[in-house]
Design a protein around this motif. Structure first.
Motif, PDB file in Angstrom:
ATOM      1  N   ASP A  92      -3.236  -1.322   6.008  1.00 29.99           N
ATOM      2  CA  ASP A  92      -3.046  -0.669   4.796  1.00 29.99           C
ATOM      3  C   ASP A  92      -4.189   0.422   4.966  1.00 29.99           C
ATOM      4  N   ALA A 105      -3.397   8.978   2.524  1.00 34.62           N
ATOM      5  CA  ALA A 105      -3.198   9.275   1.159  1.00 34.62           C
ATOM      6  C   ALA A 105      -4.459  10.170   0.765  1.00 34.62           C
ATOM      7  N   LEU A 123      -5.417   3.018  -7.117  1.00 32.23           N
ATOM      8  CA  LEU A 123      -6.210   3.922  -6.298  1.00 32.23           C
ATOM      9  C   LEU A 123      -7.085   5.081  -6.720  1.00 32.23           C
ATOM     10  N   SER A 168       0.945  -1.257   0.019  1.00 30.33           N
ATOM     11  CA  SER A 168       0.135   0.000   0.102  1.00 30.33           C
ATOM     12  C   SER A 168       0.985   1.320   0.107  1.00 30.33           C
ATOM     13  N   ARG A 169       2.027   1.199   0.700  1.00 36.11           N
ATOM     14  CA  ARG A 169       2.987   2.293   0.674  1.00 36.11           C
ATOM     15  C   ARG A 169       3.359   2.775  -0.833  1.00 36.11           C
ATOM     16  N   PHE A 216      -3.864   3.821   3.102  1.00 38.88           N
ATOM     17  CA  PHE A 216      -4.844   4.722   2.208  1.00 38.88           C
ATOM     18  C   PHE A 216      -5.429   5.981   2.677  1.00 38.88           C
ATOM     19  N   PRO A 240       3.584   4.138  -8.116  1.00 36.40           N
ATOM     20  CA  PRO A 240       2.179   4.606  -7.645  1.00 36.40           C
ATOM     21  C   PRO A 240       1.156   4.114  -8.432  1.00 36.40           C
ATOM     22  N   ALA A 275       0.320   4.030  -2.966  1.00 36.60           N
ATOM     23  CA  ALA A 275       0.156   5.498  -2.413  1.00 36.60           C
ATOM     24  C   ALA A 275       1.193   6.607  -2.793  1.00 36.60           C
TER      25      ALA A 275
END
Ligand SMILES: [Zn+2]
Length: 390
Positions: free
Chosen positions: A339, A346, A169, A126-127, A343, A165, A130
């Protein structure tokens, strides 16, 4: 679903799960997930690092994503991660059985290496997705055998050049993660998260002088194990004083011989607190005591933060909406990272549901939730998805 997944990556000796990112056991769990999505005619999208979202819905617009992770800590429990994925699929089944037709797409996500048990970086997938962890830094991370993430991806048949990225998302209008509660704070079957405590992982390197365990006088030693031992005690005391948490759960000793004074001890501190300022002062207090002790021991100390995540306060409006849908479910913070926290930070409107953990034990083979509570979690998640996707 639960029975099919139960055997995947379970160590027969410990009863714990060993599903590190991109290991054969974790890949098996991922293939199980893909099979489940295919059975349901969900359209699976993947990003460069291998995060997956399986879509059910009327269009390719942004929608409501739920889900969690399939990887585990070393000797983890059955519920941390997989419960959120299985519950998401079960909630889709339930909504379809009711004849519900979403007006925006509903996505079921499985995000890679959430625990960081292989590459040392929690919420790795997830890092990167994002954009808070640059691809170059992620790909250079190494596991305990010295294998880089780039090499692990290549072995898994993924081109490292695609890591970065994530377009996934862009379709994540809202994210809701269901997770087993990891303490004893929840007494109802299902609760809603208010916040995630800030969390840091710090590498403490204690340097000393290797020497003979039999011939070296006690007063002639520069023993980094002593400095480490006192630091572990100081961390425990300072965390208690601050109402925080501090854990040294991983240690590496050089040369690691029974009859040798060590030359170096490397220890990893996991520290968490209710707010950022408390976490900072906790780390400062532990470092101060460790430094003073190192002076007395004639040893050296270096402290390097490996990852530090600030507090996450989930948006109150979405949280209150979930509480309303669930007829006043209890609201509680958590000391565990997710996660969902990445998110949320972000900028994606994010919420979490917790399923009761009767013992509070987690990151252990003894982690447990009652089946009735898990089913209540599915009902709750289905109700929330219905409300958000109606
Ligand atoms: Zn988890």
């Amino acid at each position: 679903m639960w029975a099919a997944l139960a055997a995947v990556g379970r160590d027969p000796d410990t009863g714990g799960y060993r599903r590190g990112g991109w290991t054969p056991t974790e890949r098996e769990a991922t293939h199980w997930f893909l099979d489940q999505c295919a059975t349901r005619n969900l359209t699976v999208e993947s990003d460069g690092i291998g995060n997956l979202v399986a879509w059910w819905g009327p269009s390719d617009a942004a929608g409501v994503v739920t889900g969690s992770h399939l990887d585990s800590v070393i000797d983890g429990g059955a519920f941390d991660g997989p419960l959120g994925v299985v519950s998401a699929l079960a909630a889709v089944d339930l909504l379809r059985a009711e004849g519900f037709e979403p007006s925006v797409p509903i996505g079921v996500g499985a995000f890679v290496e959430e625990e960081g048990s292989r590459f040392g970086m929690p919420c790795l997938g997830s890092r990167v997705a994002a954009g808070v962890l640059p691809a170059s830094r992620a790909l250079a991370l190494k596991d305990r055998s010295g294998v880089s993430l780039a090499a692990a991806l290549e072995t898994a048949g993924t081109d490292p050049a695609g890591v970065g990225p994530s377009p996934l998302l862009e379709r994540m209008g809202t994210f809701v993660e269901l997770h087993v509660e990891q303490g004893r704070g929840l007494t109802a079957p299902v609760g809603v998260a208010s916040s995630i405590w800030p969390h840091g992982r710090y590498r403490f390197t204690f340097g000393g002088e290797a020497n003979h365990a039999g011939t070296t006088l006690m007063e002639d030693r520069h023993d980094p194990m002593l400095t480490y031992a006192m630091t572990a005690l100081a961390a425990n005391k300072q965390a208690r004083l601050a109402g925080a948490r501090a854990t040294f759960g991983r240690l590496s000793v050089e040369p690691n011989g029974t009859n040798a004074v060590p030359s170096q001890v490397t220890a990893w501190l996991d520290a968490r607190a209710a707010d950022d300022a408390t976490l900072e002062s906790l780390l400062a207090a532990i470092t101060k005591q460790a430094t003073e002790r190192a002076e007395r021991d004639g040893t050296t100390l270096e402290v390097v933060p490996e990852s530090v995540s600030p507090v996450v306060d989930f948006p109150a409006g979405l949280r209150d909406r979930l509480v309303d849908v669930l007829d006043g479910a209890p609201v509680l913070p958590t000391g565990a990272g997710h996660d969902a926290g990445v998110f949320s930070a972000a900028g994606i409107p994010t919420a979490m549901l917790f399923v009761r953990n009767p013992t509070g034990i987690s990151h252990s083979p003894a982690e447990y939730a009652e089946m009735d509570d898990c089913l209540a979690g599915v009902d709750a998640l289905a109700a929330v998805l219905k409300d958000l996707a109606k």
